[in-house]
Write a protein that holds these residues in place. Sequence first.
Motif, mmCIF file in Angstrom:
data_model
loop_
_atom_site.group_PDB
_atom_site.id
_atom_site.type_symbol
_atom_site.label_atom_id
_atom_site.label_comp_id
_atom_site.label_asym_id
_atom_site.label_seq_id
_atom_site.Cartn_x
_atom_site.Cartn_y
_atom_site.Cartn_z
ATOM 1 N N ASN A 167 0.832 -1.215 0.000
ATOM 2 C CA ASN A 167 0.000 0.000 0.000
ATOM 3 C C ASN A 167 0.863 1.260 0.000
ATOM 4 O O ASN A 167 0.621 2.196 -0.759
ATOM 5 N N LEU A 168 1.864 1.267 0.867
ATOM 6 C CA LEU A 168 2.699 2.463 0.997
ATOM 7 C C LEU A 168 3.557 2.695 -0.246
ATOM 8 O O LEU A 168 3.787 3.839 -0.642
ATOM 9 N N LEU A 186 -12.337 6.016 6.488
ATOM 10 C CA LEU A 186 -13.052 5.051 7.325
ATOM 11 C C LEU A 186 -12.082 4.040 7.919
ATOM 12 O O LEU A 186 -11.060 3.720 7.323
ATOM 13 N N LYS A 187 -12.478 3.541 9.079
ATOM 14 C CA LYS A 187 -11.703 2.440 9.657
ATOM 15 C C LYS A 187 -12.565 1.183 9.511
ATOM 16 O O LYS A 187 -13.774 1.232 9.741
ATOM 17 N N ALA A 188 -11.912 0.104 9.158
ATOM 18 C CA ALA A 188 -12.654 -1.131 8.871
ATOM 19 C C ALA A 188 -13.530 -1.528 10.049
ATOM 20 O O ALA A 188 -14.688 -1.920 9.867
ATOM 21 N N HIS A 189 -13.011 -1.397 11.264
ATOM 22 C CA HIS A 189 -13.785 -1.867 12.427
ATOM 23 C C HIS A 189 -14.991 -0.979 12.729
ATOM 24 O O HIS A 189 -15.893 -1.381 13.452
ATOM 25 N N LEU A 234 4.730 13.305 9.316
ATOM 26 C CA LEU A 234 4.224 12.329 8.335
ATOM 27 C C LEU A 234 2.787 12.661 7.932
ATOM 28 O O LEU A 234 2.399 12.498 6.776
ATOM 29 N N GLY A 235 2.009 13.146 8.894
ATOM 30 C CA GLY A 235 0.643 13.591 8.590
ATOM 31 C C GLY A 235 0.667 14.745 7.591
ATOM 32 O O GLY A 235 -0.164 14.828 6.700
ATOM 33 N N GLY A 236 1.632 15.637 7.756
ATOM 34 C CA GLY A 236 1.792 16.761 6.823
ATOM 35 C C GLY A 236 2.121 16.257 5.431
ATOM 36 O O GLY A 236 1.508 16.666 4.445
ATOM 37 N N LEU A 237 3.047 15.307 5.375
ATOM 38 C CA LEU A 237 3.441 14.751 4.075
ATOM 39 C C LEU A 237 2.311 13.963 3.420
ATOM 40 O O LEU A 237 2.272 13.821 2.204
ATOM 41 N N TRP A 238 1.418 13.424 4.239
ATOM 42 C CA TRP A 238 0.250 12.719 3.684
ATOM 43 C C TRP A 238 -0.543 13.683 2.793
ATOM 44 O O TRP A 238 -1.109 13.281 1.774
ATOM 45 N N HIS A 239 -0.562 14.960 3.185
ATOM 46 C CA HIS A 239 -1.368 15.926 2.439
ATOM 47 C C HIS A 239 -0.813 16.206 1.053
ATOM 48 O O HIS A 239 -1.575 16.452 0.123
ATOM 49 N N GLY A 240 0.487 16.257 0.928
ATOM 50 C CA GLY A 240 1.005 16.600 -0.390
ATOM 51 C C GLY A 240 2.482 16.340 -0.513
ATOM 52 O O GLY A 240 3.205 16.255 0.473
ATOM 53 N N ALA A 241 2.892 16.222 -1.787
ATOM 54 C CA ALA A 241 4.287 15.913 -2.064
ATOM 55 C C ALA A 241 5.086 17.198 -2.209
ATOM 56 O O ALA A 241 5.491 17.576 -3.302
ATOM 57 N N PHE A 285 -6.632 8.626 0.398
ATOM 58 C CA PHE A 285 -7.765 8.190 1.212
ATOM 59 C C PHE A 285 -7.979 6.677 1.107
ATOM 60 O O PHE A 285 -8.050 5.985 2.117
ATOM 61 N N PHE A 286 -8.062 6.169 -0.130
ATOM 62 C CA PHE A 286 -8.378 4.727 -0.214
ATOM 63 C C PHE A 286 -7.186 3.858 0.191
ATOM 64 O O PHE A 286 -7.368 2.723 0.624
ATOM 65 N N THR A 287 -5.969 4.403 0.083
ATOM 66 C CA THR A 287 -4.810 3.621 0.539
ATOM 67 C C THR A 287 -4.853 3.481 2.063
ATOM 68 O O THR A 287 -4.622 2.393 2.609
ATOM 69 N N PHE A 288 -5.160 4.572 2.742
ATOM 70 C CA PHE A 288 -5.232 4.507 4.215
ATOM 71 C C PHE A 288 -6.359 3.574 4.660
ATOM 72 O O PHE A 288 -6.238 2.876 5.659
ATOM 73 N N GLU A 289 -7.451 3.569 3.928
ATOM 74 C CA GLU A 289 -8.558 2.676 4.286
ATOM 75 C C GLU A 289 -8.142 1.216 4.083
ATOM 76 O O GLU A 289 -8.487 0.342 4.883
ATOM 77 N N GLY A 290 -7.377 0.983 3.015
ATOM 78 C CA GLY A 290 -6.862 -0.372 2.780
ATOM 79 C C GLY A 290 -5.946 -0.808 3.917
ATOM 80 O O GLY A 290 -6.038 -1.939 4.415
ATOM 81 N N ILE A 291 -5.084 0.089 4.346
ATOM 82 C CA ILE A 291 -4.167 -0.217 5.459
ATOM 83 C C ILE A 291 -4.978 -0.528 6.719
ATOM 84 O O ILE A 291 -4.679 -1.468 7.459
ATOM 85 N N SER A 292 -6.028 0.261 6.926
ATOM 86 C CA SER A 292 -6.882 0.030 8.097
ATOM 87 C C SER A 292 -7.497 -1.369 8.056
ATOM 88 O O SER A 292 -7.555 -2.064 9.078
ATOM 89 N N LEU A 293 -7.912 -1.793 6.861
ATOM 90 C CA LEU A 293 -8.517 -3.130 6.723
ATOM 91 C C LEU A 293 -7.509 -4.215 7.121
ATOM 92 O O LEU A 293 -7.828 -5.141 7.887
#
Lengths: 474, 290
Positions: free
Chosen positions: A88-89, A179-182, A328-335, A127-135
């Motif tokens: 995912n990453l 979303l978080k899977a749980h 890392l949260g900041g970098l999540w927003h943009g490159a 967004f969908f990558t983080f949701e995949g990681i959550s799953l």
Amino acid sequence: MLFTSFAFFILLVLTFVIYYLPFNFFKKANTQLLVLILSSVIFYGYYAPELLFLLAFSGAVNVLTSYYVSFGAPKHRMLLATAGIVINLVVLAFFKYSPLIAGTFFNTDNGIGFFLLTIPLPIGISFFTFEGISLVIDTYKGHTDDKFKNLVDKSFKTHIRNSFFFIVFFPHLVSGPILKAHDFIPQISNKFFKDIDWEYCFKMLVVGYFLKLVVADNLKDFTSSLVYPGFMTLSTLTLASMLLGYSFQIFADFAGYSLIALGLAGLFGYRLMQNFNFPYISTTFSEFWRRWHISLSTFLKEYLYFPLGGNKKGKVRTYINLTITMVLGGLWHGAAWSYAVWGAFHGLALAIERLFNDKFKIAIKPNSFFYYFKILFVFLSVSLAWLLFKLPNFDQVIMYMKALFTNTGLVTNYISVFLILLYSFPVVLYHIFYLKRQAKPAFFNKLEYAVYGVMLFLIFTNSGTPGTFIYFQF
Amino acid sequence: MIKKSIFIAVILLVIFETIIRFSNIQWDTSQNDKSANLISAQNFIYNFPAEDIANDTVIIGSSISRKLVTDSLGKRFVNLAFNAWSSYDGLELVKLTQKKPACLLIEMNVVGNQKLQEDVTASLSPVSYYPNKAFKSFQLQNQPVGLVVGYLKNMLKARMEEMKLKKRENQELYNLNVSMEKEKLINVLPDSILNARFNVLKKLIEDFKKQNIKIVFFEVPFDEQLMNTATVIKTREYFHQYFSNKEYKYIDLPAVNDFIYSDGIHLSGKSAIVYTQYLKTELNNIKNSN
């Protein structure tokens, strides 16, 4: 597809009608999820169908990994989960950070640097990558924690359907809430028309569309001058009002999107997590992050800050962990490195605040002068930091700050300043209503319908020129 | 609660629509450059009957021509010049609405991207077109906040003129603007891009010519320092190359030092009036020469 487009409206109506048709509930023929998956695929691939391959790939990786983490050989679970997260990453890094890597380490005029620079950023990938990681993580945790149990169905077919639906459900697909899977998968079941909470959906949609169309879309035409070198010729008052305007715009844009997402999901019987909880009344930075983009901050807390050790490894490690998480949260927003600086700013603010609270325990009475002073301080600091979002080149941020203090003699366009303040005012009111409503709920409940009526009227008569959502770029 | 809210919204809408229909507000209700563009475009799309345009001259161009004082030209002139957009948008709009004017007065200063602005396309789509045509309160020029702005602008007219003058008098700011513009105009676009843009323009303009619409080109003066930049010179050359002087009429550029500029590129108030009158005289000369 934009929530504000006519094409989306048509898709929504068709999906809604088909979703609640009786044939969906025949035994063994529950097609409700398939209807939503299909319309989500149309929603995502409407402008760029080729991106569906990436979405399918990402979904397949997470579906397979989570299934085998649940039902595969126990000794391989850890390895499988790690591999799933790494894939995912890597996908996220490839598509999102290639330009940053190219610009930092390679010559971008030709060769690999040029190639990396030309890789497009697929919408919603963060967004969908983080949701995949959550799953994957939630499934892994399911073996030790009851909260995460039974997320994966034994039937592989059902698991594919549930997981893919969790990732692609259109209200949250391109801009969250993450979303978080749980939280989400246990909600999957047959939904009935009679169970729709119309009032909840109406409120979410009206406030969401009002914030987006009337506030954010109008403000954007004023803050669009917040670019280099345009801002160099603007007066101090104009620059200050534009910065504040951008702060209100980014809130209205993103909170508006999230509220629309909540309302839309509600129409199909699903509750998404609240993503914004009146963040501009925060008296501390930690409170701000409990109220702003809650789905991201809780994600970072659960899946990054806690695994780093959280606050369990001593004070110094806590401060370091906070800073790492926010960078890392900041970098999540943009490159761009300015996003990392933005994250570092918030990380340091959180660390200093914690250090201060550890040393001095000062109780502040609500509604006191100091209470409001703190709200203003946090708001102004956060607003100043948004400059790093708007001007991704750090040199330009410095120039803006310089102009803010030196352009005092330039002529101000008071009409523009007035309009920025006017369009920002609903966001201020939105927060004041929230504060005051707690004291006099009956009074505000009586007024509620009139406020929603006025918002509806303004949506039709005073929407700004159409614009995309700011968070689409992330 | 939902029914009550919708009821309130409908009542407000009916009252507002009635006020708009029965009042004749002539204020400039634009809130910023973009809304000013869209108000002009929507006005042309929704409020100008095709038969009324048939004898009119439509001015096409960028923000540079938007500064022209069209009111001083009389009733038969429509200004479809747009801030930050170019002649292409105006021409495309005239083409798409199929409203044929008698004459197209086309600015040569800026040749921008040839993709019609999405906001204009949206105004033309049936989803916007029919509701906006039916309900005046849905049109951008009648936004409640726009009306407040129009009222304020009207009230503060003298003060705003004073501010503009004060801004112009700031020589340091003027020089900064000129140097920023110069930086942009020094670098010429590659010939491949210019040829592509001019081919599109040529096709559009030739089609208008075939429909017996008179075409006249004009160039608005800039500050002398910008007038001799590579982009300005090359753009002029391209116009003459693609639209020969034998087939098309050109209005000569007046002496640039006879005018005052607000930022080096846009004419200031009085100069805009002087240049507009110059245009009118030259247009009359062209008409008389035919």
